[in-house]
Design a protein around this motif. Structure first.
Motif, PDB file in Angstrom:
ATOM      1  N   ALA A 141       0.739  -1.118   0.036  1.00  0.00           N
ATOM      2  CA  ALA A 141      -0.032  -0.088   0.052  1.00  0.00           C
ATOM      3  C   ALA A 141       0.851   1.319  -0.020  1.00  0.00           C
ATOM      4  CB  ALA A 141      -0.760   0.090   1.174  1.00  0.00           C
ATOM      5  N   GLU A 142       2.112   1.059   0.597  1.00  0.00           N
ATOM      6  CA  GLU A 142       3.071   2.287   0.350  1.00  0.00           C
ATOM      7  C   GLU A 142       3.657   2.516  -0.801  1.00  0.00           C
ATOM      8  OE1 GLU A 142       3.409   4.417   3.053  1.00  0.00           O
ATOM      9  OE2 GLU A 142       1.723   3.519   3.741  1.00  0.00           O
ATOM     10  N   ILE A 143       3.512   1.752  -1.797  1.00  0.00           N
ATOM     11  CA  ILE A 143       4.218   1.962  -3.106  1.00  0.00           C
ATOM     12  C   ILE A 143       3.316   2.019  -4.227  1.00  0.00           C
ATOM     13  CG2 ILE A 143       6.461   1.148  -2.290  1.00  0.00           C
ATOM     14  CD1 ILE A 143       6.013  -1.241  -3.849  1.00  0.00           C
ATOM     15  N   ILE A 144       1.995   1.313  -3.904  1.00  0.00           N
ATOM     16  CA  ILE A 144       1.007   1.324  -5.255  1.00  0.00           C
ATOM     17  C   ILE A 144       0.726   2.385  -5.623  1.00  0.00           C
ATOM     18  CG2 ILE A 144      -1.099   1.136  -3.869  1.00  0.00           C
ATOM     19  CD1 ILE A 144      -1.758  -1.334  -5.795  1.00  0.00           C
ATOM     20  N   SER A 145       0.533   2.682  -6.695  1.00  0.00           N
ATOM     21  CA  SER A 145      -0.106   3.984  -7.336  1.00  0.00           C
ATOM     22  C   SER A 145      -1.451   4.026  -7.419  1.00  0.00           C
ATOM     23  CB  SER A 145       0.424   4.061  -8.877  1.00  0.00           C
ATOM     24  OG  SER A 145      -0.298   3.235  -9.701  1.00  0.00           O
ATOM     25  N   LEU A 146      -2.056   5.245  -7.314  1.00  0.00           N
ATOM     26  CA  LEU A 146      -3.504   5.297  -7.205  1.00  0.00           C
ATOM     27  C   LEU A 146      -4.116   4.695  -8.617  1.00  0.00           C
ATOM     28  CD1 LEU A 146      -5.981   6.608  -5.867  1.00  0.00           C
ATOM     29  CD2 LEU A 146      -5.534   8.583  -7.334  1.00  0.00           C
ATOM     30  N   GLY A 147      -3.496   4.649  -9.931  1.00  0.00           N
ATOM     31  CA  GLY A 147      -4.108   4.161 -10.852  1.00  0.00           C
ATOM     32  C   GLY A 147      -3.950   2.512 -10.468  1.00  0.00           C
ATOM     33  N   GLN A 148      -2.975   1.863 -10.275  1.00  0.00           N
ATOM     34  CA  GLN A 148      -3.128   0.684  -9.823  1.00  0.00           C
ATOM     35  C   GLN A 148      -4.160   0.132  -8.714  1.00  0.00           C
ATOM     36  OE1 GLN A 148      -1.091  -2.310 -10.674  1.00  0.00           O
ATOM     37  NE2 GLN A 148      -0.867  -1.202 -12.397  1.00  0.00           N
ATOM     38  N   LEU A 149      -4.104   1.066  -7.886  1.00  0.00           N
ATOM     39  CA  LEU A 149      -4.949   0.643  -6.720  1.00  0.00           C
ATOM     40  C   LEU A 149      -6.340   0.682  -7.082  1.00  0.00           C
ATOM     41  CD1 LEU A 149      -5.704   0.217  -3.752  1.00  0.00           C
ATOM     42  CD2 LEU A 149      -5.676   2.691  -3.221  1.00  0.00           C
TER      43      LEU A 149
END
Length: 285
Positions: A141-149
């Motif tokens: 959750a600390e490295i995932i992008s908003l688009g990926q999320l």
């Protein structure tokens, strides 16, 4: 166009570029008398155009401030729910997702993101652990992008899972998934310093039907303009950081430039009196 200070105008054109700045004086042009010709409306000043450019830059920064806090909050809500229900690594189980092809693409992108990361906690995990191979969701959750999320969230098989992630924001899961996708698009515009104030969006969001105050704030006649996005950001900021001055800062920014055409941004005439724009006190974050 009037140019009160030629030296200053030359400096601005050198460091901003004619082509970039030209987008901000297009609203000042009259209909061209012939193809390829341009004519400004009477009274147009270079300083007014520059003020609009500066307004747009400040607007992007204000939007990015909201997007940062909302993105961090959304990551946390996603990670907390899935960790509590499925365990630290349960989010990687393909049986929790509707479309295997979507999952495969999202998983491949996520692994690339993890492999590229130089964050201390990711390096530590890779060094100390080899089973499971991939980090727990609170690290991801600390490295995932908003688009990926938005893709991971939208592909969750069970609606109750999506609703649980959406619950802290008082939004239906379909609205939140759509909103995350839209905010990714807006974030990319801001991150690449694109024109925002009168942008006509190609990636829109589902207009919320609840809560009532937010629904009343929406302008259905301008779904591709910025106003609805600002209304939702203001609403979410009231949840994520209820003491924030974000909406007040937006009011002040708009008031600082009377040259702004609010209709081009999708603002309804009575927007300031709508309930969603009322301020609440509380702790900022």
């Amino acid at each position: 166009m009037r140019v009160p200070d030629h030296g200053h105008a030359t400096h601005c054109l050198q460091h901003i570029s004619y082509y970039r700045l030209r987008a901000y004086w297009l609203p000042c042009e009259d209909a061209a008398p012939a193809d390829g010709e341009h004519r400004f409306k009477a009274g147009t000043s270079f300083d007014d155009v520059l003020d609009l450019y500066i307004f747009d830059r400040k607007l992007r920064l204000l939007v990015m401030d909201a997007l940062e806090r909302i993105e961090v909050s959304l990551r946390g809500s996603w990670a907390h729910h899935l960790a509590m229900k499925y365990g630290p690594h349960g989010y990687l189980d393909p049986t929790h997702y509707t479309r295997p092809d979507y999952y495969a693409k999202a998983f491949a992108s996520l692994i690339e993101e993890i492999d590229r990361s130089k964050d201390t906690f990711i390096v530590h995990y890779k060094t100390k652990y080899d089973d499971p191979v991939h980090p727990p969701i609170w690290m991801t959750a600390e490295i995932i992008s908003l688009g990926q999320l938005s893709k991971w969230l939208g592909n969750l098989k069970l609606r109750p899972d999506r609703q649980a992630v959406s619950k802290p924001y008082g939004l239906d899961e379909k609205v939140l998934v759509s909103l995350a996708h839209h905010l990714t698009y807006v974030r990319n515009i801001c991150a690449h310093h694109g024109r925002l104030w009168n942008k006509q969006f190609t990636v829109t969001m589902t207009v919320p039907n609840s809560p009532a105050a937010l629904k009343l704030a929406m302008n259905p006649a301008s779904e591709r303009r910025l106003y609805n996005t600002l209304a939702v950001l203001g609403y979410l900021m009231g949840i994520v950081a209820p003491g924030t001055q974000w909406r007040q800062q937006l009011f002040e920014l708009i008031a600082s430039n009377p040259f702004i055409d609010l209709a081009a941004m999708g603002f309804p005439e009575d927007w300031q009196s709508r309930p969603a724009w009322k301020f609440r006190s509380g702790p900022d974050m």
